[in-house]
Design an enzyme around this catalytic site. Structure first.
Site, PDB file in Angstrom:
ATOM      1  N   TYR A  59       0.851  -1.195   0.000  1.00 40.66           N
ATOM      2  CA  TYR A  59       0.000   0.000   0.000  1.00 40.66           C
ATOM      3  C   TYR A  59       0.888   1.247   0.000  1.00 40.66           C
ATOM      4  O   TYR A  59       1.884   1.315   0.717  1.00 40.66           O
ATOM      5  CB  TYR A  59      -0.901   0.017   1.235  1.00 40.66           C
ATOM      6  CG  TYR A  59      -2.113  -0.876   1.121  1.00 40.66           C
ATOM      7  CD1 TYR A  59      -3.212  -0.496   0.351  1.00 40.66           C
ATOM      8  CD2 TYR A  59      -2.162  -2.086   1.793  1.00 40.66           C
ATOM      9  CE1 TYR A  59      -4.326  -1.312   0.256  1.00 40.66           C
ATOM     10  CE2 TYR A  59      -3.268  -2.923   1.699  1.00 40.66           C
ATOM     11  CZ  TYR A  59      -4.355  -2.522   0.929  1.00 40.66           C
ATOM     12  OH  TYR A  59      -5.458  -3.342   0.827  1.00 40.66           O
ATOM     13  N   GLU A  60       0.493   2.236  -0.811  1.00 42.92           N
ATOM     14  CA  GLU A  60       1.285   3.453  -0.932  1.00 42.92           C
ATOM     15  C   GLU A  60       0.483   4.717  -0.663  1.00 42.92           C
ATOM     16  O   GLU A  60       1.054   5.805  -0.585  1.00 42.92           O
ATOM     17  CB  GLU A  60       1.917   3.498  -2.333  1.00 42.92           C
ATOM     18  CG  GLU A  60       2.799   2.270  -2.607  1.00 42.92           C
ATOM     19  CD  GLU A  60       3.509   2.311  -3.951  1.00 42.92           C
ATOM     20  OE1 GLU A  60       3.441   3.360  -4.625  1.00 42.92           O
ATOM     21  OE2 GLU A  60       4.144   1.298  -4.308  1.00 42.92           O
ATOM     22  N   HIS A  61      -0.848   4.579  -0.490  1.00 40.78           N
ATOM     23  CA  HIS A  61      -1.730   5.715  -0.207  1.00 40.78           C
ATOM     24  C   HIS A  61      -2.663   5.307   0.932  1.00 40.78           C
ATOM     25  O   HIS A  61      -3.133   4.164   0.971  1.00 40.78           O
ATOM     26  CB  HIS A  61      -2.531   6.106  -1.448  1.00 40.78           C
ATOM     27  CG  HIS A  61      -1.685   6.311  -2.670  1.00 40.78           C
ATOM     28  ND1 HIS A  61      -0.944   7.457  -2.875  1.00 40.78           N
ATOM     29  CD2 HIS A  61      -1.443   5.497  -3.731  1.00 40.78           C
ATOM     30  CE1 HIS A  61      -0.293   7.338  -4.023  1.00 40.78           C
ATOM     31  NE2 HIS A  61      -0.582   6.162  -4.561  1.00 40.78           N
TER      32      HIS A  61
END
Length: 312
Positions: free
Chosen positions: A161-163
């Site tokens: 996950y990046e956001h």
């Protein structure tokens, strides 16, 4: 031990020495497994890449990571589903039968799936981690991921996950409990995380590491998210910093064949790897991604070079 029964001597010291030498010679004849890991992300770009396209050194630990499984639904617009995961990788070319075939042909290969990623859908919308509550997200995630993992005969999960539409505590509890449940239920045998240098990203992953780091086997740190002009000395400094941030973890070094940023193979990546190897710090290498390597049409030269370095 039949050799020992044929030994006759009146000197007990000679007998003991002989037994020791036989045991030592037998121990030395057993090959030492290579504990270095090579990992490659695959399937995100739908360019018909297959597992069999990628060269596989049989003496390494080798992980493919299917990219991605995301808790989003596209049937009525791109909407988060609170932990109900769906397959977003190229499942036509990377199907359950393809997984079984590559693992059967290569006993050193494990296949996992990566969760989240940067974007979802063809429009490039950001894929947010957006749980309604910790308990409901974990319950949904355990159920749906178990179904996918068992259907595809997978071995592990990677967290990418990046956001985030949640605080750090919620992220740590959701992901930590998910990994713990899947491991306790023997659904997976390994788990990794894939952070990069960004304040929000690092705050979430370090919260997860501080609470559940003992359940995480590898840190697939995205060193290619640093500037494109990264030097060898900078790369070593970055590696040492992240090894400190994820203290005690097996931090893998990385580059991208997409050509974005970080230290590239052309500009010294393998030199940096050799320096880390000499210092006893090189746990493994991962590449983003097999899809981009296929697009380069260079016969996966950097996959081959990475694996050769790890086995040398």
């Amino acid at each position: 031990m039949k050799l020992i029964s044929n030994i006759t001597t009146t000197n007990p010291n000679i007998l003991l020495i002989t037994i020791f030498l036989i045991i030592l010679s037998q121990a030395n004849s057993v090959p030492i497994p290579n504990t270095k890991l090579f990992t490659e992300y695959i399937g995100a770009e739908f360019n018909n890449v297959t597992f069999s396209n990628v060269p596989i050194n049989p003496t390494l630990q080798f992980h493919f990571l299917l990219s991605f499984a995301i808790d989003y639904d596209t049937s009525s617009g791109l909407t988060p589903t609170n932990g109900k995961f769906n397959v977003f990788w190229d499942s036509n070319n990377l199907s359950p039968s393809h997984v079984s075939a590559i693992k059967k042909a290569n006993p050193n290969v494990k296949v996992g799936l990566s969760l989240g990623g940067d974007t979802v859908g063809h429009g490039g919308a950001s894929a947010f981690f957006k749980p309604f509550s910790i308990d409901s997200w974990v319950s949904n995630a355990v159920k749906t991921l178990t179904q996918i993992i068992q259907h595809y005969n997978l071995d592990g999960i990677d967290i990418d996950y990046e956001h985030f539409s949640s605080d750090t505590h919620t992220f740590a509890e959701c992901i930590g409990r998910l990994i713990k449940s899947l491991k306790n239920n023997k659904v997976i045998s390994f788990a990794s995380i894939a952070p990069y240098e960004n304040d929000q990203v690092q705050s979430h992953y370090k919260a997860l590491w501080n609470k559940y780091g003992d359940l995480i086997d590898y840190v697939n740190f995205q060193f290619y998210a640093y500037d494109k002009g990264t030097t060898v000395s900078q790369f070593i400094d970055y590696f040492n910093t992240q090894s400190s941030n994820y203290h005690g973890g097996k931090v893998l070094v990385s580059f991208t064949t997409e050509g974005r940023g970080g230290l590239s193979p052309e500009n010294g990546f393998f030199k940096a790897c050799n320096e880390l190897k000499q210092q006893g710090k090189l746990h493994g290498i991962f590449i983003w991604s097999a899809d981009d390597s296929k697009n380069k049409k260079n016969d996966f030269r950097y996959e081959k070079k990475s694996q050769a370095l790890l086995t040398s």
